[in-house]
Structures are given as C-alpha cells and as structure tokens.
Write a protein that holds these residues in place. Structure first.
Motif, short mmCIF file in Angstrom:
data_model
loop_
_atom_site.label_atom_id
_atom_site.label_comp_id
_atom_site.label_asym_id
_atom_site.label_seq_id
_atom_site.Cartn_x
_atom_site.Cartn_y
_atom_site.Cartn_z
N VAL A 9 0.83 -1.21 0.00
CA VAL A 9 0.00 0.00 0.00
C VAL A 9 0.87 1.26 0.00
CG1 VAL A 9 -0.30 0.34 2.50
CG2 VAL A 9 -2.15 0.94 0.93
N ASN A 10 2.04 1.19 0.59
CA ASN A 10 2.96 2.33 0.53
C ASN A 10 3.53 2.51 -0.86
OD1 ASN A 10 3.61 3.88 3.17
ND2 ASN A 10 3.40 1.77 3.85
N ILE A 47 1.91 1.73 -3.53
CA ILE A 47 0.78 2.31 -4.27
C ILE A 47 0.71 3.81 -3.99
CG2 ILE A 47 -1.74 2.36 -4.44
CD1 ILE A 47 -1.70 -0.67 -3.88
N LYS A 48 0.85 4.19 -2.73
CA LYS A 48 0.80 5.60 -2.36
C LYS A 48 1.87 6.40 -3.10
CE LYS A 48 1.32 8.75 1.57
NZ LYS A 48 1.43 8.89 3.04
N LYS A 94 3.29 5.63 -5.83
CA LYS A 94 3.23 5.36 -7.27
C LYS A 94 4.48 4.64 -7.77
CE LYS A 94 0.27 9.38 -8.14
NZ LYS A 94 0.07 10.62 -8.94
N TYR A 154 -6.67 5.90 -10.84
CA TYR A 154 -5.91 5.85 -9.59
C TYR A 154 -6.42 6.90 -8.60
CZ TYR A 154 -1.88 6.62 -6.46
OH TYR A 154 -1.08 6.80 -5.36
N GLU A 155 -6.65 8.12 -9.09
CA GLU A 155 -7.07 9.21 -8.22
C GLU A 155 -8.48 8.99 -7.67
OE1 GLU A 155 -5.21 11.59 -7.17
OE2 GLU A 155 -3.47 11.21 -8.46
N TYR A 171 -6.39 5.27 -4.99
CA TYR A 171 -5.86 6.00 -3.84
C TYR A 171 -6.59 7.32 -3.68
CZ TYR A 171 -2.43 6.20 -0.13
OH TYR A 171 -1.83 6.19 1.11
N ASP A 195 -5.94 8.34 1.90
CA ASP A 195 -4.59 7.94 2.30
C ASP A 195 -4.63 6.56 2.97
OD1 ASP A 195 -1.92 7.88 2.85
OD2 ASP A 195 -2.01 9.31 4.51
N PHE A 196 -4.78 5.53 2.15
CA PHE A 196 -4.96 4.19 2.68
C PHE A 196 -3.72 3.63 3.38
CE2 PHE A 196 -8.33 4.26 -0.62
CZ PHE A 196 -9.41 3.98 0.21
N LEU A 224 -9.92 -0.04 0.71
CA LEU A 224 -9.09 -0.57 -0.36
C LEU A 224 -8.66 -1.97 0.07
CD1 LEU A 224 -7.76 0.26 -3.11
CD2 LEU A 224 -5.66 0.63 -1.79
N HIS A 274 -11.33 -1.50 -4.84
CA HIS A 274 -11.80 -0.31 -4.13
C HIS A 274 -13.24 -0.54 -3.69
CE1 HIS A 274 -13.62 3.77 -3.95
NE2 HIS A 274 -12.43 4.12 -3.49
#
Length: 240
Positions: free
Chosen positions: A86-87, A89-90, A92, A158-159, A163, A166-167, A217, A235
């Motif tokens: 998940v980090n 993903i955050k 990118k 994505y937006e 994400y 802030d998952f 998520l 999602h």
C-alpha cells in the motif's frame, strides 16, 4: 722479436677469452629468460586459481543473499507484505508493484466490491511499469447509481478508485475480514478461493454523512510457487 710474439700470444688469448665470456653471458641470459618465463607461467597459474576461487566465493555470496531474501519473505506476514504494497501504491512505485504482480494472472482492478472477472481490467507486470505515462483510456466498469461507463486513463482511475484516500494511514485494517459494506456484494472469496486479502478502511470523514462516506481498499494476494503475489486491487465505498 720475443716481445712481438708475446704480444701476439696475449692478443690471441684475450680474443678467445672474450669469445668464451660472450658465450657464457649468452647462456646466462638464456637461463635467466627461461627462469623468468617459468616464474611468469607459475604466477599466471596462481592468478587463474585465485580467479576461480573468487568466482566460487562470489557465487556462494549471491546464493546466500538470495536465500536470505527468500527467508526474509518467508518470515513476512501477509500484513507486512500488504503494508509495503500500500505504501508503494501511495508513492506510485509501479516498478515495485510490477515485481509483486501475479506472474501468470497479473493484477485485476475493480472500482467496487463486486469483481466481474470477465469484464474487469487486468494489467500484467510489463504493462504496469510505465502505466502512469500512458494516455490510453480504459473502461473500468460502470459508476454506481448512474450506470455510466467509467472511462479513464490509469492515472485518472488511480485518483478516484485506487488511492482516493490515504490508505497507507487508515482508521482500521482487516485481515481477511470485510470491515464495512454497502449494497454491492463482496465476492472476493468466490473470485479468489485460494486468495487472502487485507482491507485498509476509513470509517468516514463528515459527521453529516453518519459513516456513509466510508472508503476501503482491499489488496488480494495469492500464493504462486511458494511466494505471495498481488492478484487484485479492489476499491469499495457506500453504494446504492
């Protein structure tokens, strides 16, 4: 007359001595060259042996590092793997996501809880690394309540559907547990009977919505050849 004869004898003697000395020097030089060549050959043999030993040691080091990496991954829990994911993903970091994408099946993307395996977009690892630069528009499904097609580039999707919150810093984390649900069926267990999922959940943001503005998520993982790979990014939110 005697002096002349003596001088002549001395000159002849010196001539023979000079020849003998030159021959001795030549022999000495040849011996030295042979000795040097033997030393060089011996050194080359030692260098070859050292290079082989170095290559063997390097291979052993690489094998040990690979084994340690494998042991580290074996020691990681699903939660730890999901937190790293998940980090990524955050941030990118799609090259990292590409590395953990399922090697055979890729990653399925679903905007809502229900997975339609016939229609949902699936991206494989080689498509993911440069996906944010792509201008290709995909149809990711349909908007809840409206029925309009979700036509977006990956960056736009994505937006909104990956994400949008802030998952990486959620209110709650569920381990193979669905924390909240709307009217859309969560069929992860049916879609991926061999899979496991981690849910990153926000209970809501505005008091006026009484928790109906929750977001989740879910990262679905499946084991493949002894390692866990990302199989789906799902999602979820309140649906009508």
């Amino acid at each position: 007359m005697k002096k002349i004869m003596i001088v002549g004898i001395l000159m002849i003697s010196m001539l023979f001595y000079g020849c003998d000395t030159q021959e001795d020097n030549t022999n000495d030089n040849t011996d030295q060259m042979n000795e040097l060549e033997a030393q060089i050959e011996a050194l080359e043999d030692q260098i070859n042996i050292l290079e082989e030993e170095n290559e063997t040691l390097q291979n052993q080091i690489e094998e040990r590092e690979d084994q340690e990496d494998k042991e580290d991954q074996d020691d990681e829990t699903l939660i730890q793997i999901a937190l790293k994911t998940v980090n990524w993903i955050k941030e990118k970091e799609m090259d990292k996501i590409a590395e953990i994408a399922h090697p055979e099946e890729g990653i399925t993307f679903s905007p809502y809880a229900y997975l339609d395996l016939d229609e949902d977009i699936v991206l494989e690892s080689d498509e993911l690394t440069e996906i944010f630069e792509s201008e290709e528009v995909y149809t990711w499904g349909v908007f809840d309540g409206k029925g309009n097609p979700i036509e977006k580039t990956f960056g736009e999707y994505y937006e909104r559907f990956i994400y949008d919150e802030d998952f990486a810093n959620p209110h709650m984390i569920g381990n193979n547990v669905q924390i909240s649900t709307g009217n859309t069926i969560n069929n992860i267990e049916e879609a991926y009977p061999e899979g496991e999922f981690i849910e990153f959940h926000f209970e809501g943001f505005e008091e006026d919505y009484f928790g109906m503005d929750w977001r989740s998520l879910r990262l679905v993982f499946e084991e493949y050849e002894g390692e866990m790979y990302l199989r789906a990014i799902v999602h979820d939110e309140w649906t009508i």
